[in-house]
Design an enzyme around this catalytic site. Structure first.
Site, short mmCIF file in Angstrom:
data_model
loop_
_atom_site.label_atom_id
_atom_site.label_comp_id
_atom_site.label_asym_id
_atom_site.label_seq_id
_atom_site.Cartn_x
_atom_site.Cartn_y
_atom_site.Cartn_z
CG ASP A 239 -1.89 1.19 1.19
OD1 ASP A 239 -2.65 1.30 0.21
OD2 ASP A 239 -1.87 2.02 2.12
CD GLU B 170 -2.12 6.07 2.59
OE1 GLU B 170 -2.77 6.98 2.01
OE2 GLU B 170 -2.60 4.97 2.88
CD GLU C 273 -8.21 18.57 -1.74
OE1 GLU C 273 -6.95 18.58 -1.83
OE2 GLU C 273 -8.92 19.56 -1.95
CG HIS D 152 -7.10 5.80 4.31
ND1 HIS D 152 -7.64 5.59 3.06
CD2 HIS D 152 -8.15 5.86 5.17
CE1 HIS D 152 -8.95 5.52 3.15
NE2 HIS D 152 -9.28 5.69 4.43
CG ASP E 286 -4.75 1.28 4.82
OD1 ASP E 286 -5.31 1.31 5.92
OD2 ASP E 286 -4.85 2.20 4.00
#
Length: 220
Positions: free
Chosen positions: A7, A9, A52, A150, A155
């Protein structure tokens, strides 16, 4: 079979808008069993994090300022995932960012053939249903209470459990047969079945007393 749950980010959604990776998390699976091998790092994206994205993962520009750049960790990262299948939820997003970082450094992109997208697995298995990671955790009764933001490693841990459920492998495969050998297992089971344990005289006497008491209760 070695797999890696992966994963990332990022600073924002689109590489076309110059967004970069701020975190990579990887957890190794061996026959769907989590091993102790992990790869994790925060990265200095060399640009600002969008508002965001910050709401999603919580990483500020100040927090990331002193972290390593992708160029400093790329060799270790590629070595960790080498010759392993990658398990990614919404692989298109993560691959676009990873391959963008690799392209900047003149490295070969990650081949989609080596990737299993759990989003696609979920879409095929549950058409028309919600298939976000949170929704799948809820469906499979996986505790995701730690996922306030997150973050890559959390995750990955959740996705590893979701993945096992998606492929109907509710329990990780048992690999111990490879270690002890099937013949040895059969022999040990056979020897165990042949063992006869005889009751002692005291146990026989107590059993006889119990039967007499039971018969009295039955008749009266």
């Amino acid at each position: 079979m070695k797999e890696v749950v992966l994963d990332t980010e990022t600073t924002g959604l689109s590489v076309e808008n110059g967004h970069r990776i701020v975190e990579i998390g990887c957890i190794e699976l061996d026959n769907q069993i989590i091993t102790d091998k992990r790869f994790h790092c925060y990265l200095n994206p060399q640009r600002k994090v969008s508002d965001e994205a910050k709401k999603v993962h919580g990483y500020s520009d100040e927090f990331l300022a002193d972290k390593k750049k992708f160029s400093e960790i790329v060799e270790n990262f590629l070595k960790f995932i080498e010759d392993k299948i990658l398990i990614i939820h919404n692989a298109q997003f993560d691959l676009s960012h990873l391959n963008n970082e690799l392209k900047i450094l003149g490295k070969k992109p990650i081949d989609k053939k080596n990737v299993i997208d759990t989003l696609e697995l979920a879409r095929e298995k549950f058409p028309g249903s919600q298939i976000s990671l949170d929704a799948l955790c809820k469906r499979f009764r996986i505790d995701n209470s730690r996922r306030t933001y997150h973050t890559a490693l959390i995750d990955c841990e959740l996705l590893s459990k979701v993945y096992i459920n998606l492929i109907d492998q509710k329990e990780p495969r048992l690999a111990f047969l490879e270690n002890i050998g099937i013949d040895n297992l059969k022999k040990s089971n056979s020897d165990y079945c042949k063992r006869i344990i005889k009751p002692s005289n005291e146990e026989l006497k107590n059993h006889e007393i119990y039967l007499k008491k039971s018969q009295k209760k039955h008749y009266f």
